[in-house]
Design a protein around this motif. Structure first.
Motif, PDB file in Angstrom:
ATOM      1  N   LYS A   9      31.709  41.689 -16.387  1.00 15.38           N
ATOM      2  CA  LYS A   9      32.034  42.944 -15.703  1.00 15.38           C
ATOM      3  C   LYS A   9      33.026  42.725 -14.549  1.00 15.38           C
ATOM      4  O   LYS A   9      33.249  41.603 -14.108  1.00 15.38           O
ATOM      5  CB  LYS A   9      30.728  43.582 -15.201  1.00 15.38           C
ATOM      6  N   TYR A  49      28.926  53.574 -23.092  1.00 14.99           N
ATOM      7  CA  TYR A  49      27.627  53.790 -22.449  1.00 14.99           C
ATOM      8  C   TYR A  49      27.059  55.180 -22.745  1.00 14.99           C
ATOM      9  O   TYR A  49      26.239  55.690 -21.963  1.00 14.99           O
ATOM     10  CB  TYR A  49      27.759  53.596 -20.935  1.00 14.99           C
ATOM     11  N   HIS A  52      23.536  56.407 -22.070  1.00 15.56           N
ATOM     12  CA  HIS A  52      23.080  56.588 -20.679  1.00 15.56           C
ATOM     13  C   HIS A  52      23.654  57.846 -20.034  1.00 15.56           C
ATOM     14  O   HIS A  52      23.529  58.028 -18.831  1.00 15.56           O
ATOM     15  CB  HIS A  52      23.494  55.384 -19.830  1.00 15.56           C
ATOM     16  N   ARG A  55      21.679  59.801 -17.527  1.00 15.48           N
ATOM     17  CA  ARG A  55      21.056  59.058 -16.419  1.00 15.48           C
ATOM     18  C   ARG A  55      21.824  59.298 -15.123  1.00 15.48           C
ATOM     19  O   ARG A  55      23.041  59.481 -15.137  1.00 15.48           O
ATOM     20  CB  ARG A  55      21.032  57.539 -16.722  1.00 15.48           C
ATOM     21  N   PHE A  57      22.802  57.358 -12.883  1.00 15.43           N
ATOM     22  CA  PHE A  57      23.767  56.328 -12.512  1.00 15.43           C
ATOM     23  C   PHE A  57      25.016  56.324 -13.400  1.00 15.43           C
ATOM     24  O   PHE A  57      25.914  55.504 -13.203  1.00 15.43           O
ATOM     25  CB  PHE A  57      23.102  54.937 -12.526  1.00 15.43           C
ATOM     26  N   LEU A  61      28.376  54.163 -12.875  1.00 12.19           N
ATOM     27  CA  LEU A  61      28.546  53.047 -13.815  1.00 12.19           C
ATOM     28  C   LEU A  61      29.933  53.092 -14.460  1.00 12.19           C
ATOM     29  O   LEU A  61      30.621  52.064 -14.556  1.00 12.19           O
ATOM     30  CB  LEU A  61      27.453  53.109 -14.894  1.00 12.19           C
ATOM     31  N   ARG A 102      22.439  36.583 -14.391  1.00  7.57           N
ATOM     32  CA  ARG A 102      22.335  37.665 -13.407  1.00  7.57           C
ATOM     33  C   ARG A 102      21.696  37.171 -12.110  1.00  7.57           C
ATOM     34  O   ARG A 102      22.069  37.605 -11.021  1.00  7.57           O
ATOM     35  CB  ARG A 102      21.583  38.854 -14.003  1.00  7.57           C
ATOM     36  N   LEU A 109      22.172  45.855  -8.996  1.00 11.37           N
ATOM     37  CA  LEU A 109      21.716  46.362 -10.304  1.00 11.37           C
ATOM     38  C   LEU A 109      22.907  46.862 -11.123  1.00 11.37           C
ATOM     39  O   LEU A 109      22.993  46.609 -12.333  1.00 11.37           O
ATOM     40  CB  LEU A 109      20.691  47.480 -10.079  1.00 11.37           C
ATOM     41  N   GLU A 110      23.824  47.585 -10.487  1.00 12.36           N
ATOM     42  CA  GLU A 110      25.009  48.077 -11.217  1.00 12.36           C
ATOM     43  C   GLU A 110      25.983  46.936 -11.483  1.00 12.36           C
ATOM     44  O   GLU A 110      26.389  46.708 -12.631  1.00 12.36           O
ATOM     45  CB  GLU A 110      25.698  49.175 -10.414  1.00 12.36           C
ATOM     46  N   ASN A 112      25.967  43.897 -12.120  1.00 12.07           N
ATOM     47  CA  ASN A 112      25.086  42.797 -12.534  1.00 12.07           C
ATOM     48  C   ASN A 112      25.817  41.752 -13.377  1.00 12.07           C
ATOM     49  O   ASN A 112      25.202  40.976 -14.085  1.00 12.07           O
ATOM     50  CB  ASN A 112      23.830  43.343 -13.235  1.00 12.07           C
ATOM     51  N   HIS A 115      27.120  42.255 -19.392  1.00 11.55           N
ATOM     52  CA  HIS A 115      26.420  43.133 -20.331  1.00 11.55           C
ATOM     53  C   HIS A 115      26.124  42.327 -21.589  1.00 11.55           C
ATOM     54  O   HIS A 115      26.876  41.413 -21.934  1.00 11.55           O
ATOM     55  CB  HIS A 115      27.299  44.332 -20.706  1.00 11.55           C
TER      56      HIS A 115
END
Ligand code: CMP
Length: 134
Positions: A9, A49, A52, A55, A57, A61, A102, A109-110, A112, A115
Motif C-alpha cells: 500500500k 473494495y 466495503h 462501511r 471507512f 480507504l 503488519r 488500521l487503514e 496497514n 493487502h
C-alpha cells in the motif's frame, strides 16, 4: 499450487519498504509470479473494495489507496492464500502477531501496509481484476 493477490500500500511504498516486504514474502517460500507498480484511480480502488462500500471507512480507504503508488502482485505456492494471510498478520496491526508484516510495518488500521486476498474465491476475483488482461 495456489495463487493469491496482494498489494503493498501507499504508506509502505512511500517509506521504501517494498524490498523488506518482498523479502519476507520470498523467504516464506511464496513466489512472486506477477507484479506491477501504479497509482490507482478512484474507480479502480472503489471497484476493488466494492464489498466495503457501505462501511464508514470506505471513502477514507479509497482516498488512502489512491494517495500514491502501490505495488500490485500475484503470489504462487502451497496454500498461498492462507500462508500469505498468516504472514501479513491481523488487519488491525494492534492485533497482529509478532514478526508479521503488519506488526512490523503497519502505521494504522487503514495504513496497514499490505493487502491480501481473504479466500481462494477472492483471490480469483482480485487476480483477474488487476492482471486479467492477459
Ligand atoms: P485490507 O486487507 O486491504 O481490506 C480492507 C481495508 O480497509 C483494510 O485492509 C484496511 O486498510 C481498511 N480498513 C480501515 N478501517 C477498517 C476496519 N474498521 N475494518 C477493516 N478494514 C479497515
Amino acid at each position: 499450487m495456489e495463487k493469491t493477490f496482494g498489494i503493498i500500500k501507499p504508506n509502505a511504498v512511500q517509506k521504501n519498504l517494498i524490498g523488506k516486504i518482498l523479502t519476507l514474502i520470498e523467504e516464506s517460500g511464496l513466489k512472486v509470479v506477477e507484479a506491477r507498480m501504479e497509482t490507482l484511480t478512484k474507480p479502480q480502488a472503489e471497484g476493488f473494495y466494492a464489498e466495503h462500500k457501505e462501511r464508514p471507512f470506505f471513502g477514507s480507504l479509497v482516498n488512502f489507496m489512491t494517495s500514491g503508488p502501490v505495488l500490485l502482485f500475484v503470489l504462487e505456492g502451497n496454500n498461498a492464500v492462507e500462508n500469505y494471510r498468516k504472514l501479513m498478520g491481523a488487519t488491525d496491526p494492534a492485533k497482529a502477531a509478532p514478526g508479521t508484516i503488519r506488526k512490523l510495518y503497519a502505521d494504522s488500521l487503514e495504513a496497514n501496509s499490505v493487502h491480501g486476498s481473504d479466500s481462494t474465491a477472492s483471490a480469483a476475483r482480485e487476480v483477474a481484476y488487476f492482471f486479467g488482461d492477459k
